[in-house]
Design a protein around this motif. Structure first.
Motif, mmCIF file in Angstrom:
data_model
loop_
_atom_site.group_PDB
_atom_site.id
_atom_site.type_symbol
_atom_site.label_atom_id
_atom_site.label_comp_id
_atom_site.label_asym_id
_atom_site.label_seq_id
_atom_site.Cartn_x
_atom_site.Cartn_y
_atom_site.Cartn_z
ATOM 1 N N GLU A 1 43.882 -1.773 -22.130
ATOM 2 C CA GLU A 1 43.675 -0.595 -21.285
ATOM 3 C C GLU A 1 42.356 0.098 -21.595
ATOM 4 O OE1 GLU A 1 47.028 1.915 -21.826
ATOM 5 O OE2 GLU A 1 48.434 0.567 -20.797
ATOM 6 N N HIS A 2 41.957 0.038 -22.855
ATOM 7 C CA HIS A 2 40.700 0.678 -23.263
ATOM 8 C C HIS A 2 39.507 -0.276 -23.205
ATOM 9 C CE1 HIS A 2 42.287 4.579 -24.643
ATOM 10 N NE2 HIS A 2 43.386 3.896 -24.936
ATOM 11 N N GLY A 3 39.734 -1.498 -22.762
ATOM 12 C CA GLY A 3 38.642 -2.445 -22.607
ATOM 13 C C GLY A 3 38.231 -3.177 -23.859
ATOM 14 N N PHE A 4 39.018 -3.037 -24.954
ATOM 15 C CA PHE A 4 38.639 -3.681 -26.205
ATOM 16 C C PHE A 4 39.089 -5.137 -26.271
ATOM 17 C CE2 PHE A 4 38.616 0.830 -27.550
ATOM 18 C CZ PHE A 4 37.288 0.895 -27.953
ATOM 19 N N VAL A 5 40.084 -5.515 -25.492
ATOM 20 C CA VAL A 5 40.466 -6.918 -25.363
ATOM 21 C C VAL A 5 40.636 -7.234 -23.880
ATOM 22 C CG1 VAL A 5 41.653 -6.926 -27.593
ATOM 23 C CG2 VAL A 5 42.965 -6.583 -25.508
ATOM 24 N N HIS A 6 40.571 -8.515 -23.597
ATOM 25 C CA HIS A 6 40.727 -8.980 -22.207
ATOM 26 C C HIS A 6 41.709 -10.145 -22.177
ATOM 27 C CE1 HIS A 6 39.695 -10.078 -18.100
ATOM 28 N NE2 HIS A 6 39.563 -11.333 -18.522
ATOM 29 N N ARG A 7 42.629 -10.099 -21.240
ATOM 30 C CA ARG A 7 43.620 -11.178 -21.102
ATOM 31 C C ARG A 7 43.091 -12.203 -20.105
ATOM 32 N NH1 ARG A 7 49.010 -11.739 -18.269
ATOM 33 N NH2 ARG A 7 50.332 -12.988 -19.656
ATOM 34 N N GLN A 8 42.930 -13.428 -20.579
ATOM 35 C CA GLN A 8 42.373 -14.490 -19.750
ATOM 36 C C GLN A 8 43.435 -15.082 -18.820
ATOM 37 O OE1 GLN A 8 39.100 -16.127 -23.016
ATOM 38 N NE2 GLN A 8 40.987 -17.249 -22.743
ATOM 39 N N SER A 9 42.963 -15.924 -17.913
ATOM 40 C CA SER A 9 43.878 -16.558 -16.966
ATOM 41 C C SER A 9 44.866 -17.497 -17.655
ATOM 42 C CB SER A 9 43.080 -17.334 -15.907
ATOM 43 O OG SER A 9 42.249 -18.313 -16.516
ATOM 44 N N HIS B 1 46.355 -16.727 -20.303
ATOM 45 C CA HIS B 1 47.240 -15.796 -21.024
ATOM 46 C C HIS B 1 46.851 -15.586 -22.487
ATOM 47 C CE1 HIS B 1 49.679 -15.883 -17.452
ATOM 48 N NE2 HIS B 1 49.937 -17.175 -17.603
ATOM 49 N N ARG B 2 45.703 -16.105 -22.874
ATOM 50 C CA ARG B 2 45.208 -15.814 -24.213
ATOM 51 C C ARG B 2 44.329 -14.556 -24.151
ATOM 52 N NH1 ARG B 2 42.213 -20.571 -26.948
ATOM 53 N NH2 ARG B 2 41.141 -20.604 -24.924
ATOM 54 N N TYR B 3 44.181 -13.925 -25.303
ATOM 55 C CA TYR B 3 43.402 -12.696 -25.378
ATOM 56 C C TYR B 3 42.079 -12.953 -26.086
ATOM 57 C CZ TYR B 3 47.707 -10.282 -24.079
ATOM 58 O OH TYR B 3 48.834 -9.858 -23.411
ATOM 59 N N ARG B 4 41.028 -12.296 -25.601
ATOM 60 C CA ARG B 4 39.719 -12.355 -26.237
ATOM 61 C C ARG B 4 39.155 -10.943 -26.324
ATOM 62 N NH1 ARG B 4 35.964 -11.278 -22.410
ATOM 63 N NH2 ARG B 4 36.271 -11.972 -20.264
ATOM 64 N N LEU B 5 38.048 -10.794 -27.059
ATOM 65 C CA LEU B 5 37.408 -9.494 -27.179
ATOM 66 C C LEU B 5 36.914 -9.018 -25.815
ATOM 67 C CD1 LEU B 5 35.310 -9.923 -30.455
ATOM 68 C CD2 LEU B 5 37.511 -8.768 -30.177
ATOM 69 N N GLY B 6 37.048 -7.727 -25.552
ATOM 70 C CA GLY B 6 36.673 -7.163 -24.268
ATOM 71 C C GLY B 6 35.265 -6.605 -24.237
ATOM 72 N N SER C 1 29.862 -3.406 -25.742
ATOM 73 C CA SER C 1 29.043 -2.261 -25.368
ATOM 74 C C SER C 1 28.870 -1.305 -26.539
ATOM 75 C CB SER C 1 29.685 -1.526 -24.180
ATOM 76 O OG SER C 1 28.951 -0.371 -23.849
ATOM 77 N N LEU C 2 29.965 -1.034 -27.250
ATOM 78 C CA LEU C 2 29.887 -0.159 -28.412
ATOM 79 C C LEU C 2 29.045 -0.779 -29.527
ATOM 80 C CD1 LEU C 2 33.557 1.170 -28.680
ATOM 81 C CD2 LEU C 2 31.539 2.452 -27.989
ATOM 82 N N ALA C 3 29.188 -2.081 -29.698
ATOM 83 C CA ALA C 3 28.403 -2.771 -30.725
ATOM 84 C C ALA C 3 26.917 -2.671 -30.427
ATOM 85 C CB ALA C 3 28.826 -4.233 -30.812
ATOM 86 N N GLN C 4 26.564 -2.823 -29.153
ATOM 87 C CA GLN C 4 25.165 -2.717 -28.761
ATOM 88 C C GLN C 4 24.642 -1.306 -29.004
ATOM 89 O OE1 GLN C 4 23.138 -5.105 -27.908
ATOM 90 N NE2 GLN C 4 21.387 -3.757 -27.585
ATOM 91 N N GLN C 5 25.459 -0.300 -28.679
ATOM 92 C CA GLN C 5 25.058 1.087 -28.914
ATOM 93 C C GLN C 5 24.855 1.346 -30.403
ATOM 94 O OE1 GLN C 5 27.735 3.881 -26.982
ATOM 95 N NE2 GLN C 5 27.901 2.561 -25.207
ATOM 96 N N ALA C 6 25.728 0.774 -31.216
ATOM 97 C CA ALA C 6 25.603 0.956 -32.665
ATOM 98 C C ALA C 6 24.320 0.332 -33.189
ATOM 99 C CB ALA C 6 26.814 0.347 -33.373
ATOM 100 N N LEU C 7 24.006 -0.871 -32.699
ATOM 101 C CA LEU C 7 22.783 -1.545 -33.129
ATOM 102 C C LEU C 7 21.549 -0.771 -32.695
ATOM 103 C CD1 LEU C 7 23.664 -5.288 -32.438
ATOM 104 C CD2 LEU C 7 23.325 -4.216 -34.658
ATOM 105 N N GLU C 8 21.592 -0.224 -31.488
ATOM 106 C CA GLU C 8 20.458 0.537 -30.988
ATOM 107 C C GLU C 8 20.265 1.819 -31.787
ATOM 108 O OE1 GLU C 8 21.266 1.052 -26.868
ATOM 109 O OE2 GLU C 8 20.573 -0.959 -26.313
#
Length: 272
Positions: free
Chosen positions: A45-53, A55-60, A65-72
């Motif tokens: 719901e918060h976009g941190f994981v994504h459910r694939q077709s 039915h497995r889950y991966r990082l969202g 986006s947050l990681a990129q902001q942290a690096l910047e």
């Protein structure tokens, strides 16, 4: 520590290794599938994981986006970028920017080699955001060498020294001897000690107070550049880290390195 937060973070960390089914996710945190499902749905719901077709889950995408902001937000990466690119353009080898976190180095930036590397000679270990044991890498050693004795002791507490290659350092005493040489010469060399087929040379970038805040490293497959060949690039590497240090720490005056390596001083970095 919040058990729910701990479980959620554990799931996210495990998904960094690749997609996982509900059963796999539950197994990794040792809970029933229903508990894991609630956690995954909240993260989704918060976009941190994504459910694939499948039915497995991966990082969202939100996590990236947050990681990129942290690096910047780590402005040494922004300041260093043109200098790393210039070094890579002149010599073609892979160039890394790394910082020290505990007993590990974290790769903040990477400019890929300009020659074919179809066999992925560095593999995933040096990707941006990845970590490596500081004691086993040239970048890590130049940063460890700048620590006080108390800081070094804390960083090396319970540190293991596995034989990753025949050249790997195997004890804290061996490392301390190496760090003494690194402090004296101002740079470090990795001759197939972390990855047997990879050579690397690194030097520190200094911050406002003169301490090492990051390391710049040049890496190449041993078949492309021997240790002696990489060592011949030391003047250019030292020139580059000097230019970055000046740009990071204040408004630099024209230096010999501008004429020698072509690196252009950046606008003074903001440390707010």
């Amino acid at each position: 520590m919040s058990q729910t937060v701990d479980r959620a973070l554990t799931i996210l960390a495990s998904l960094g290794e690749g997609p996982a089914s509900l059963e796999q996710a539950a197994g990794r945190i040792g809970v029933h599938k229903s508990t894991a499902l609630r956690l995954l749905r909240t993260l989704e719901e918060h976009g941190f994981v994504h459910r694939q077709s499948d039915h497995r889950y991966r990082l969202g995408g939100r996590l990236f986006s947050l990681a990129q902001q942290a690096l910047e937000g780590i402005d040494v990466r922004q300041v260093s970028a043109p200098y790393l690119a210039s070094l890579n353009e002149r010599y073609g080898h892979t160039v890394h920017l790394a910082v020290l976190e505990g007993a590990e180095v974290l790769y903040l930036d990477k400019v890929e080699a300009r020659y074919p590397c179809s066999d992925s000679w560095l593999g995933p270990a040096s990707r941006i955001g990845k970590r490596a044991p500081a004691a086993a890498t040239a970048a890590g050693r130049v940063l460890l060498a700048d620590l006080s004795e108390d800081q070094l002791a804390a960083a090396l507490e319970n540190q293991e020294f596995p034989a990753r290659t025949p050249r790997s350092l195997r004890s804290a005493d061996e490392l301390r001897t190496e760090l003494t040489a690194v402090r004296r010469q101002g740079w470090a060399l990795d001759q197939g000690e972390y990855e047997e087929a990879v050579n690397c040379v690194a030097a520190p970038i200094q911050g406002i107070d003169g301490t090492a805040i990051a390391a710049c490293a040049i890496s190449a497959p041993a078949r492309v550049a021997s240790v002696s060949e990489l060592s011949r690039l030391l003047p250019e590497l030292l020139c580059t880290v000097e230019a970055v240090s000046l740009a990071y720490g204040g408004s630099p005056t024209p230096r010999w390195c501008e004429n020698r390596c072509g690196a252009k001083h950046a606008v003074r970095a903001s440390h707010t």
